[in-house]
Design a protein around this motif. Structure first.
Motif, PDB file in Angstrom:
ATOM      1  N   GLN A  75       0.811  -1.213   0.000  1.00 49.85           N
ATOM      2  CA  GLN A  75       0.000   0.000   0.000  1.00 49.85           C
ATOM      3  C   GLN A  75       0.848   1.270   0.000  1.00 49.85           C
ATOM      4  O   GLN A  75       0.395   2.313  -0.466  1.00 49.85           O
ATOM      5  CB  GLN A  75      -0.910   0.016   1.237  1.00 49.85           C
ATOM      6  N   LEU A  76       2.059   1.186   0.530  1.00 38.51           N
ATOM      7  CA  LEU A  76       2.927   2.356   0.612  1.00 38.51           C
ATOM      8  C   LEU A  76       3.639   2.558  -0.716  1.00 38.51           C
ATOM      9  O   LEU A  76       4.490   1.764  -1.111  1.00 38.51           O
ATOM     10  CB  LEU A  76       3.947   2.171   1.742  1.00 38.51           C
ATOM     11  N   ALA A  77       3.293   3.652  -1.404  1.00 41.23           N
ATOM     12  CA  ALA A  77       3.850   3.912  -2.734  1.00 41.23           C
ATOM     13  C   ALA A  77       5.214   4.577  -2.683  1.00 41.23           C
ATOM     14  O   ALA A  77       6.012   4.435  -3.613  1.00 41.23           O
ATOM     15  CB  ALA A  77       2.879   4.784  -3.542  1.00 41.23           C
ATOM     16  N   GLY A  78       5.489   5.317  -1.619  1.00 43.99           N
ATOM     17  CA  GLY A  78       6.775   6.006  -1.550  1.00 43.99           C
ATOM     18  C   GLY A  78       6.878   6.869  -0.315  1.00 43.99           C
ATOM     19  O   GLY A  78       5.876   7.159   0.357  1.00 43.99           O
ATOM     20  N   ILE A  79       8.112   7.277  -0.017  1.00 46.90           N
ATOM     21  CA  ILE A  79       8.398   8.106   1.154  1.00 46.90           C
ATOM     22  C   ILE A  79       9.173   9.330   0.697  1.00 46.90           C
ATOM     23  O   ILE A  79      10.233   9.207   0.067  1.00 46.90           O
ATOM     24  CB  ILE A  79       9.223   7.324   2.206  1.00 46.90           C
ATOM     25  N   HIS A  80       8.627  10.507   0.993  1.00 43.63           N
ATOM     26  CA  HIS A  80       9.312  11.770   0.705  1.00 43.63           C
ATOM     27  C   HIS A  80       9.826  12.339   2.026  1.00 43.63           C
ATOM     28  O   HIS A  80       9.033  12.644   2.920  1.00 43.63           O
ATOM     29  CB  HIS A  80       8.354  12.777   0.061  1.00 43.63           C
ATOM     30  N   THR A  81      11.133  12.450   2.159  1.00 41.82           N
ATOM     31  CA  THR A  81      11.682  13.084   3.350  1.00 41.82           C
ATOM     32  C   THR A  81      12.200  14.465   2.972  1.00 41.82           C
ATOM     33  O   THR A  81      12.871  14.623   1.947  1.00 41.82           O
ATOM     34  CB  THR A  81      12.825  12.253   3.961  1.00 41.82           C
ATOM     35  N   VAL A  82      11.870  15.447   3.790  1.00 46.31           N
ATOM     36  CA  VAL A  82      12.412  16.788   3.609  1.00 46.31           C
ATOM     37  C   VAL A  82      13.645  16.904   4.485  1.00 46.31           C
ATOM     38  O   VAL A  82      13.801  16.190   5.488  1.00 46.31           O
ATOM     39  CB  VAL A  82      11.374  17.874   3.961  1.00 46.31           C
ATOM     40  N   ALA A  83      14.548  17.811   4.118  1.00 46.43           N
ATOM     41  CA  ALA A  83      15.845  17.883   4.795  1.00 46.43           C
ATOM     42  C   ALA A  83      15.754  18.187   6.286  1.00 46.43           C
ATOM     43  O   ALA A  83      16.435  17.544   7.092  1.00 46.43           O
ATOM     44  CB  ALA A  83      16.740  18.897   4.096  1.00 46.43           C
ATOM     45  N   PRO A  84      14.940  19.158   6.713  1.00 43.70           N
ATOM     46  CA  PRO A  84      14.886  19.433   8.154  1.00 43.70           C
ATOM     47  C   PRO A  84      14.303  18.259   8.916  1.00 43.70           C
ATOM     48  O   PRO A  84      13.431  17.542   8.415  1.00 43.70           O
ATOM     49  CB  PRO A  84      13.949  20.652   8.250  1.00 43.70           C
ATOM     50  N   THR A  85      14.781  18.043  10.126  1.00 46.37           N
ATOM     51  CA  THR A  85      14.187  17.024  10.985  1.00 46.37           C
ATOM     52  C   THR A  85      12.841  17.507  11.490  1.00 46.37           C
ATOM     53  O   THR A  85      12.493  18.688  11.368  1.00 46.37           O
ATOM     54  CB  THR A  85      15.084  16.727  12.193  1.00 46.37           C
ATOM     55  N   GLY A  86      12.093  16.596  12.070  1.00 52.40           N
ATOM     56  CA  GLY A  86      10.808  16.989  12.644  1.00 52.40           C
ATOM     57  C   GLY A  86      10.962  18.065  13.698  1.00 52.40           C
ATOM     58  O   GLY A  86      10.124  18.964  13.814  1.00 52.40           O
ATOM     59  N   ALA A  87      12.041  17.991  14.487  1.00 48.45           N
ATOM     60  CA  ALA A  87      12.276  19.002  15.518  1.00 48.45           C
ATOM     61  C   ALA A  87      12.496  20.372  14.896  1.00 48.45           C
ATOM     62  O   ALA A  87      11.984  21.392  15.377  1.00 48.45           O
ATOM     63  CB  ALA A  87      13.470  18.596  16.376  1.00 48.45           C
ATOM     64  N   GLN A  88      13.264  20.419  13.815  1.00 47.73           N
ATOM     65  CA  GLN A  88      13.516  21.689  13.138  1.00 47.73           C
ATOM     66  C   GLN A  88      12.245  22.235  12.487  1.00 47.73           C
ATOM     67  O   GLN A  88      11.998  23.441  12.503  1.00 47.73           O
ATOM     68  CB  GLN A  88      14.625  21.501  12.096  1.00 47.73           C
ATOM     69  N   LEU A  89      11.435  21.354  11.933  1.00 46.21           N
ATOM     70  CA  LEU A  89      10.174  21.791  11.334  1.00 46.21           C
ATOM     71  C   LEU A  89       9.242  22.359  12.391  1.00 46.21           C
ATOM     72  O   LEU A  89       8.610  23.404  12.185  1.00 46.21           O
ATOM     73  CB  LEU A  89       9.504  20.611  10.625  1.00 46.21           C
ATOM     74  N   ALA A  90       9.170  21.699  13.535  1.00 47.20           N
ATOM     75  CA  ALA A  90       8.294  22.169  14.603  1.00 47.20           C
ATOM     76  C   ALA A  90       8.737  23.518  15.142  1.00 47.20           C
ATOM     77  O   ALA A  90       7.913  24.322  15.614  1.00 47.20           O
ATOM     78  CB  ALA A  90       8.258  21.140  15.738  1.00 47.20           C
ATOM     79  N   ALA A  91      10.048  23.792  15.058  1.00 47.28           N
ATOM     80  CA  ALA A  91      10.575  25.046  15.586  1.00 47.28           C
ATOM     81  C   ALA A  91      10.232  26.245  14.697  1.00 47.28           C
ATOM     82  O   ALA A  91      10.258  27.389  15.160  1.00 47.28           O
ATOM     83  CB  ALA A  91      12.089  24.938  15.755  1.00 47.28           C
ATOM     84  N   ASP A  92       9.899  26.007  13.429  1.00 41.33           N
ATOM     85  CA  ASP A  92       9.561  27.093  12.504  1.00 41.33           C
ATOM     86  C   ASP A  92       8.321  26.681  11.716  1.00 41.33           C
ATOM     87  O   ASP A  92       8.406  26.337  10.533  1.00 41.33           O
ATOM     88  CB  ASP A  92      10.738  27.376  11.563  1.00 41.33           C
ATOM     89  N   PRO A  93       7.150  26.719  12.348  1.00 44.72           N
ATOM     90  CA  PRO A  93       5.944  26.162  11.712  1.00 44.72           C
ATOM     91  C   PRO A  93       5.518  26.884  10.439  1.00 44.72           C
ATOM     92  O   PRO A  93       4.951  26.260   9.541  1.00 44.72           O
ATOM     93  CB  PRO A  93       4.880  26.281  12.806  1.00 44.72           C
ATOM     94  N   VAL A  94       5.785  28.182  10.336  1.00 47.76           N
ATOM     95  CA  VAL A  94       5.383  28.921   9.126  1.00 47.76           C
ATOM     96  C   VAL A  94       6.150  28.406   7.918  1.00 47.76           C
ATOM     97  O   VAL A  94       5.571  28.072   6.875  1.00 47.76           O
ATOM     98  CB  VAL A  94       5.594  30.430   9.322  1.00 47.76           C
ATOM     99  N   ALA A  95       7.470  28.319   8.051  1.00 50.20           N
ATOM    100  CA  ALA A  95       8.284  27.790   6.955  1.00 50.20           C
ATOM    101  C   ALA A  95       7.976  26.316   6.719  1.00 50.20           C
ATOM    102  O   ALA A  95       7.962  25.853   5.570  1.00 50.20           O
ATOM    103  CB  ALA A  95       9.761  27.973   7.270  1.00 50.20           C
TER     104      ALA A  95
END
Length: 251
Positions: free
Chosen positions: A139-159
């Motif tokens: 069922q899983l067609a693919g995984i897209h990872t963005v460069a920032p970690t989840g912690a970094q993403l959470a620290a700048d929610p607008v971006a």
């Protein structure tokens, strides 16, 4: 009132607070959510080593939670998109156990084939392995990872919202999936923020975990009480207390 124990396998109190808020909101007033934090390990799980330690930390946090005077849980949710310690905890618990990834896989699969968007490049093969182990590889067609970690993403929610919305659109266009999972405890609440910009359903892994807790019917327990089937040496008193040696003495 049903009791849901949420275990944050990393040491970040801010992630625990995020989990507590979003899981409790999704679960509603008839479920009492209690979130506990790993007593050791990494502030954010981002590679194989921190994942391995987090599995131990999950078991330790569970054993410690059971040793307190708080009400016993009716279900347990591992609050990490990667579910460290899932199979070990499920083997040891008399109540249902899942993690954010497994719950999100189940919810996304209701729409058809799906993709994952998450932070941190090293999560790609780790999540693929988890999906294989949980029978979700087809069922899983693919995984897209963005460069920032989840912690970094959470620290700048607008971006983070702009970056994640684009990643979700890319997954939809390139993979032709029917849903996309926005995975990560630190990304709780972001799925609803990006949904208007994505043409397919965006699954919030934290909300999926809460929904699983609401739906999980009590199962005939494989064991009558919490415990491990081995003798521990050098672990926490709470884990030692649930070990096989303790059970043989008390039995």
């Amino acid at each position: 009132m049903r009791q849901l124990l949420v275990i944050n396998p990393n040491t970040s109190a801010s992630v625990s607070a995020l989990l507590q808020t979003h899981v409790q909101q999704a679960a509603g007033s008839h479920v009492q959510v209690r979130t506990v934090t790993a007593r050791f390990g990494s502030p954010y799980i981002a590679d194989e080593a921190s994942f391995a330690v987090a599995a131990h930390a999950t078991l330790d946090a569970w054993a410690h939670a059971l040793s307190t005077e708080a009400p016993a849980p009716d279900a347990v949710l591992i609050g990490c998109f990667g579910d460290p310690g899932l199979m070990a905890l499920r083997e040891s618990s008399p109540v249902p156990v899942t993690g954010l990834a497994e719950a999100a896989f189940i919810e996304a699969a209701r729409h058809g084939r799906y993709a994952i968007v998450t932070g941190g490049a090293r999560w790609g093969p780790m999540l693929q392995r988890l999906a294989q182990g949980l029978g979700q590889a087809q069922q899983l067609a693919g995984i897209h990872t963005v460069a920032p970690t989840g912690a970094q993403l959470a620290a700048d929610p607008v971006a983070a919202r702009a970056l994640l919305a684009q990643a979700c659109r890319d997954a939809s266009r390139q993979l032709g999936v029917q849903a996309v999972i926005l995975g990560g405890a630190g990304l709780a609440g972001m799925a609803s923020a990006v949904q208007a910009d994505v043409p397919i359903p965006v699954i919030d892994s934290v909300i999926a975990g809460a929904h699983w807790a609401l739906r999980s019917a009590p199962l005939p327990p494989e064991r009558s009480r919490a415990g491990f089937d081995v003798v521990w040496h050098g672990l926490s008193p709470e884990m030692n207390a649930l070990g096989a040696a303790h059970h043989s003495r008390s039995g």
